[in-house]
Design an enzyme around this catalytic site. Structure first.
Site, short mmCIF file in Angstrom:
data_model
loop_
_atom_site.label_atom_id
_atom_site.label_comp_id
_atom_site.label_asym_id
_atom_site.label_seq_id
_atom_site.Cartn_x
_atom_site.Cartn_y
_atom_site.Cartn_z
N GLY A 191 5.02 -4.01 -2.93
CA GLY A 191 5.42 -4.26 -4.31
C GLY A 191 5.75 -2.93 -4.99
N ARG A 192 4.73 -2.07 -5.06
CA ARG A 192 4.84 -0.82 -5.81
C ARG A 192 6.07 0.03 -5.50
NH1 ARG A 192 0.15 1.13 -8.09
NH2 ARG A 192 -0.98 -0.04 -6.51
N GLU B 243 4.67 -6.24 2.92
CA GLU B 243 4.51 -6.98 1.65
C GLU B 243 4.39 -5.96 0.52
OE1 GLU B 243 0.56 -8.82 2.08
OE2 GLU B 243 1.46 -10.39 3.26
N GLY C 286 0.78 -1.24 0.00
CA GLY C 286 0.00 0.00 0.00
C GLY C 286 0.81 1.28 0.00
N CYS D 78 -8.23 -1.93 -30.28
CA CYS D 78 -9.51 -1.42 -30.77
C CYS D 78 -10.39 -1.07 -29.57
CB CYS D 78 -10.18 -2.45 -31.66
SG CYS D 78 -9.13 -2.94 -33.03
N GLU D 79 -9.83 -0.22 -28.73
CA GLU D 79 -10.51 0.26 -27.52
C GLU D 79 -10.05 1.69 -27.34
OE1 GLU D 79 -12.53 -0.99 -25.18
OE2 GLU D 79 -12.67 -2.99 -26.07
N TYR E 211 -7.59 2.49 -15.03
CA TYR E 211 -7.94 3.37 -13.91
C TYR E 211 -7.83 4.85 -14.27
CZ TYR E 211 -5.87 -0.64 -11.25
OH TYR E 211 -5.48 -1.85 -10.75
N ARG F 295 -2.65 0.24 -16.66
CA ARG F 295 -3.10 1.17 -15.61
C ARG F 295 -3.76 2.44 -16.16
NH1 ARG F 295 -0.38 3.45 -12.23
NH2 ARG F 295 -1.66 3.11 -10.41
C1 PLP Z 1 -1.26 -6.17 -3.93
C2 PLP Z 1 -0.89 -6.62 -2.58
C3 PLP Z 1 0.33 -6.23 -2.01
C4 PLP Z 1 1.27 -5.27 -2.68
O1 PLP Z 1 0.71 -4.02 -2.84
P1 PLP Z 1 1.58 -2.81 -3.42
O2 PLP Z 1 0.59 -1.72 -3.58
O3 PLP Z 1 2.15 -3.26 -4.71
O4 PLP Z 1 2.66 -2.52 -2.45
C5 PLP Z 1 0.66 -6.75 -0.77
N1 PLP Z 1 -0.15 -7.60 -0.12
C6 PLP Z 1 -1.33 -8.00 -0.64
C7 PLP Z 1 -2.17 -8.95 0.13
C8 PLP Z 1 -1.75 -7.52 -1.87
O5 PLP Z 1 -2.92 -7.90 -2.38
#
Ligand code: PLP
Length: 419
Positions: free
Chosen positions: A273-274, A271, A229, A340-341, A313, A309
């Site tokens: 990612g982004r 956890e 997040g 074609c969108e 969004y 994205r």
């Molecule tokens: C998507 C997700 C993440 C990673 O979210 P980011 O926004 O990429 O940091 C971590 N944990 C869970 C359970 C997720 O669904």
């Protein structure tokens, strides 16, 4: 503000070798960022980042991050296999899934992953799937109306994830009764959030719940997993999240709640990612057409199938033109792909320097939830991924798709006898 590691000539050389479009990731920048993140959380007795595989599911990326101390966060069987193939197993793997088939729980257990249960009913489900409740279990908490989610993830009470507050207490008691001995607590209530206080409040909420669980049940939570997040500054003017401020805020809550509750040492897990790979990956595409109708369009050789994205969004991604980084933005374009969108637009009514067919365009902040979200609509073949190594060399870490890849699930030989 929107860095890119290669000058025009170097980028043209890479494009000549691999063809466009492609994703490019910057190993040096990813490692430096990961070290800043780890350093910020070194004020806790134990800390670990479990990289969310879904953000960039490439085993080379996972291995590179493992070298920086990261584990993985997986939510499907193929993600578990990717983690395993990258050499990441055991409790370095967090299995935060939902609506999980029994076979996937079995694979996670075989890997020794930490199983994070999404519902109270999954205790019995996992017990049946594995023959026993794992010794270490984690539950995903959904605070419902007790916590406001952010704009991207919506209201927790409308989210499908996790257990309610009442269920959380019953779930730990039940898991312990069935043999669990070690416990973790997880939540994830935001996506792409840039306010540091938000993460401090989330951590404080989990710390208080851990203390309550100890008081009510005598259960000792050994880690809290704050989920993902953490946002990134996609738009000009956005401020990046200051890891140090987040960590200091969480440490104050830790000293206020965790230490007096006798829960120290409590491990802090993320956890994310982004923020780990997002700003350090780019989609590079070539302008192949320009078109002037009611608006001015630049047509590129990538499409929404490579990066969805913006189309899905309306997400903003900065676009720069190789060699024209400081040229005046004298034109207003829609930069579009070939689906074609009509939503297949990387930029809408964007002020940009004058672009000519042949120019290389760099779409920024595409290193997480970029290629991973791609798809094959319109029979588009997805592009490959390149890693810019620390020594300046480029390694292809995923080739582009071929027609044979696209047709791999079809058996054309059956057509002859098909009437
Ligand atoms: C998507 C997700 C993440 C990673 O979210 P980011 O926004 O990429 O940091 C971590 N944990 C869970 C359970 C997720 O669904």
């Amino acid at each position: 503000m929107f860095p890119f590691p290669l000058g025009k000539d170097a980028l043209e050389a890479v494009a000549a070798q691999y063809g466009t479009p492609f994703y490019l990731y910057d190993e040096k920048a990813i490692r430096a960022n990961m070290r800043r993140f780890t350093q910020a959380f070194s004020r806790f007795p134990a800390f670990r980042e479990h990289f969310a595989v879904k953000a960039c599911p490439n085993p080379y990326m996972l291995k590179l991050l493992a070298d920086e101390g990261c584990g993985t966060d997986c939510s499907s069987l193929p993600e578990l296999v990717l983690s395993e193939r990258a050499g990441i197993r055991g409790e370095l793997v967090m299995f935060t899934s939902n609506e999980t088939p029994a076979a996937e729980y079995r694979y996670a257990a075989k890997l020794g992953a930490i199983i994070n249960l999404d519902d109270i009913s999954h205790i019995g489900f996992v017990e049946q799937a594995l023959g026993a409740v794992p010794e270490l279990v984690c539950f995903r908490y959904n605070p419902g109306p007790l916590k406001t989610g952010n704009a991207f993830i919506g209201k927790p009470e409308e989210a499908k994830y996790g257990l309610t507050r009442e269920q959380i207490f019953a779930a730990y008691a039940d898991a312990r009764k069935r043999g669990a001995k070690r416990f973790g607590l997880h939540t994830m209530v935001a996506s792409n959030e840039l306010h540091e206080e938000y993460f401090v409040e989330t951590a404080a909420m989990l710390f208080e719940l851990s203390a309550e669980l100890k008081r009510a049940l005598g259960i000792r939570i050994e880690f809290v997993d704050l989920g993902g997040g953490i946002g990134i500054p996609y738009r000009p003017g956005d401020q990046p999240v200051d890891y140090e401020r987040v960590s200091l805020g969480i440490r104050a809550a830790y000293d206020r709640t965790v230490v007096p509750a006798g829960l120290d040492p409590l491990a802090i897990l993320w956890e994310c990612g982004r923020p780990i790979t997002g700003p350090y990956g780019w989609l590079v595409t070539r302008a192949i057409h320009e078109k002037h109708i009611y608006r001015d369009y630049i047509g590129v050789d990538a499409s929404m199938a490579d990066l969805m994205r913006p189309g899905m969004y309306g997400a903003y991604h900065e676009v720069t033109v190789a060699g024209k980084e400081s040229a005046p933005k004298t034109k207003v374009y829609d930069v579009v792909g070939s689906l074609c969108e009509n939503c297949d637009k990387f930029a809408v009514q964007r002020a940009l320097p004058e672009i000519a067919p042949g120019d290389l365009l760099v779409i920024h902040d595409a290193g997480a939830h970029g290629r991973a979200m791609g798809f094959n609509y319109n029979a588009k073949l997805r592009c490959g991924e390149l890693l810019l190594r620390e020594d300046g060399s480029v390694r292809e870490i995923r080739r582009r798709e071929t027609l044979d890849d696209y047709f791999a699930t079809l058996d054309f030989s059956g057509l002859d006898s098909f009437r």
